[in-house]
Design an enzyme around this catalytic site. Sequence first.
Site, PDB file in Angstrom:
ATOM      1  N   SER A 134     -23.341   1.645  -4.884  1.00  0.00           N
ATOM      2  CA  SER A 134     -23.465   0.676  -5.976  1.00  0.00           C
ATOM      3  C   SER A 134     -24.619  -0.353  -6.053  1.00  0.00           C
ATOM      4  O   SER A 134     -25.257  -0.459  -4.915  1.00  0.00           O
ATOM      5  CB  SER A 134     -22.073   0.016  -6.071  1.00  0.00           C
ATOM      6  N   TYR A 177     -15.311  -5.356  -2.349  1.00  0.00           N
ATOM      7  CA  TYR A 177     -16.356  -4.033  -2.753  1.00  0.00           C
ATOM      8  C   TYR A 177     -17.834  -4.194  -2.386  1.00  0.00           C
ATOM      9  O   TYR A 177     -18.153  -3.218  -1.748  1.00  0.00           O
ATOM     10  CB  TYR A 177     -16.145  -4.259  -4.390  1.00  0.00           C
TER      11      TYR A 177
HETATM   12  P1  NAD Z   1     -12.914   5.596 -12.530  1.00  0.00           P
HETATM   13  O1  NAD Z   1     -11.791   4.417 -12.332  1.00  0.00           O
HETATM   14  O2  NAD Z   1     -12.948   6.209 -13.748  1.00  0.00           O
HETATM   15  O3  NAD Z   1     -12.900   6.519 -11.298  1.00  0.00           O
HETATM   16  C1  NAD Z   1     -12.212   6.378  -9.792  1.00  0.00           C
HETATM   17  C2  NAD Z   1     -11.577   7.719  -9.495  1.00  0.00           C
HETATM   18  O4  NAD Z   1     -10.985   7.340  -7.920  1.00  0.00           O
HETATM   19  C3  NAD Z   1     -10.404   8.037 -10.364  1.00  0.00           C
HETATM   20  O5  NAD Z   1     -10.425   9.542 -10.388  1.00  0.00           O
HETATM   21  C4  NAD Z   1      -9.197   7.894  -9.692  1.00  0.00           C
HETATM   22  O6  NAD Z   1      -8.116   8.523  -9.532  1.00  0.00           O
HETATM   23  C5  NAD Z   1      -9.869   7.898  -8.183  1.00  0.00           C
HETATM   24  N1  NAD Z   1      -9.021   7.340  -7.118  1.00  0.00           N
HETATM   25  C6  NAD Z   1      -8.456   5.879  -7.077  1.00  0.00           C
HETATM   26  N2  NAD Z   1      -7.946   5.670  -5.861  1.00  0.00           N
HETATM   27  C7  NAD Z   1      -7.894   6.827  -5.277  1.00  0.00           C
HETATM   28  C8  NAD Z   1      -7.062   7.251  -4.007  1.00  0.00           C
HETATM   29  N3  NAD Z   1      -6.393   6.515  -3.051  1.00  0.00           N
HETATM   30  N4  NAD Z   1      -7.368   8.675  -3.471  1.00  0.00           N
HETATM   31  C9  NAD Z   1      -8.261   9.479  -4.357  1.00  0.00           C
HETATM   32  N5  NAD Z   1      -8.501   9.060  -5.294  1.00  0.00           N
HETATM   33  C10 NAD Z   1      -8.489   7.780  -5.870  1.00  0.00           C
HETATM   34  O7  NAD Z   1     -14.240   4.829 -11.686  1.00  0.00           O
HETATM   35  P2  NAD Z   1     -15.900   5.246 -11.845  1.00  0.00           P
HETATM   36  O8  NAD Z   1     -16.534   4.028 -12.407  1.00  0.00           O
HETATM   37  O9  NAD Z   1     -15.879   6.440 -12.351  1.00  0.00           O
HETATM   38  O10 NAD Z   1     -16.168   4.837 -10.361  1.00  0.00           O
HETATM   39  C11 NAD Z   1     -16.429   5.890  -9.434  1.00  0.00           C
HETATM   40  C12 NAD Z   1     -17.256   5.479  -8.274  1.00  0.00           C
HETATM   41  O11 NAD Z   1     -18.410   4.753  -8.774  1.00  0.00           O
HETATM   42  C13 NAD Z   1     -16.720   4.388  -7.386  1.00  0.00           C
HETATM   43  O12 NAD Z   1     -16.777   4.606  -6.036  1.00  0.00           O
HETATM   44  C14 NAD Z   1     -17.376   3.361  -7.973  1.00  0.00           C
HETATM   45  O13 NAD Z   1     -17.296   2.244  -7.175  1.00  0.00           O
HETATM   46  C15 NAD Z   1     -18.584   3.563  -8.377  1.00  0.00           C
HETATM   47  N6  NAD Z   1     -19.383   2.969  -9.224  1.00  0.00           N
HETATM   48  C16 NAD Z   1     -18.995   2.437 -10.547  1.00  0.00           C
HETATM   49  C17 NAD Z   1     -19.733   1.584 -11.178  1.00  0.00           C
HETATM   50  C18 NAD Z   1     -19.548   1.479 -12.584  1.00  0.00           C
HETATM   51  O14 NAD Z   1     -20.175   0.626 -13.129  1.00  0.00           O
HETATM   52  N7  NAD Z   1     -18.581   2.200 -13.223  1.00  0.00           N
HETATM   53  C19 NAD Z   1     -20.928   1.052 -10.858  1.00  0.00           C
HETATM   54  C20 NAD Z   1     -21.394   1.411  -9.360  1.00  0.00           C
HETATM   55  C21 NAD Z   1     -20.606   2.451  -8.688  1.00  0.00           C
END
Ligand code: NAD
Length: 261
Positions: free
Chosen positions: A143, A156
């Site tokens: 991130s 985080y």
């Molecule tokens: P999202 O909530 O759409 O997806 C998260 C996924 O993780 C889901 O499939 C959920 O079921 C799974 N998950 C949660 N807890 C879990 C567990 N205990 N075991 C297995 N799976 C689990 O979120 P996203 O935005 O697509 O995030 C994905 C990644 O991207 C994360 O690591 C997040 O930190 C990172 N990220 C997101 C953003 C953003 O702005 N959305 C920015 C930077 C980084």
Amino acid sequence: MFLKGKTAIVTGSTSGIGLEYAKLFAAEGASVVINGFGDAAAIETERAKLEAASGAKALYDAADMTKPEEIAAMVARCHAELGGPDIIVNNAGIQHVAKIEDFPADKFEAIIKINLNSAWYMMQAAIPLMKAKKWGRIISTASAHSLVASPNKSAYVMAKHGLAGLTKTIALETATYGITVNCISPGYVWTPLVEAQIPDTMKARGMTKEQVMNDVLLEAQPTKEFVTVDQVAALALFLCREEAKSITGANLSVDGGWTAA
Ligand code: NAD
């Protein structure tokens, strides 16, 4: 179809960025293991679509990323049923927004386990299999918060900085085995994870939804646009190409200029 014959595991791929990685890998012919929580019928629909797109197998594994034994079992199952894994993407992640003195300890522990420790266990299980093949691609969704901090996100930011350090260390350990290890650091991507933090931020800052989107989230992003899931996944796909074999130990920003400021 440059990934035909390869197998990818994407953690946290039932929604958001993770699901998009799985779709792009499948579109290039890879077998994929998807993972994460959600509605069983919706997950089955996505799994079947991945199989149709790739012409190869797609599996769903419900391993909980807080549980090291379930992570190891998912990698072993992938190896037994599909071969590989050739590609792993450490993507599962959760968020909680609160000042440190109000931060529930169970949320802190869960964020460290899911967003950071699970990547270590995934690598520990998969690397011997990749070393044996002398080929591997390890990608973690870090991130912008692996490079800079924001208030109220102590767990985080700690986890994502750790993921960047883990990436560098394991890149060095695997550099002569045809394995690359990188992280991708998105800015704000419009996914359920971002949408879910809006109500807490509205409450914490006394703002409307519009104000949170424009004055808090996009405030940091010079382009004033959310990053999209396909922009992030396209970079992961490039990292799987042979042309990307010299990119290792890198932390690649896809953040609309956020960390340039
Ligand atoms: P999202 O909530 O759409 O997806 C998260 C996924 O993780 C889901 O499939 C959920 O079921 C799974 N998950 C949660 N807890 C879990 C567990 N205990 N075991 C297995 N799976 C689990 O979120 P996203 O935005 O697509 O995030 C994905 C990644 O991207 C994360 O690591 C997040 O930190 C990172 N990220 C997101 C953003 C953003 O702005 N959305 C920015 C930077 C980084």
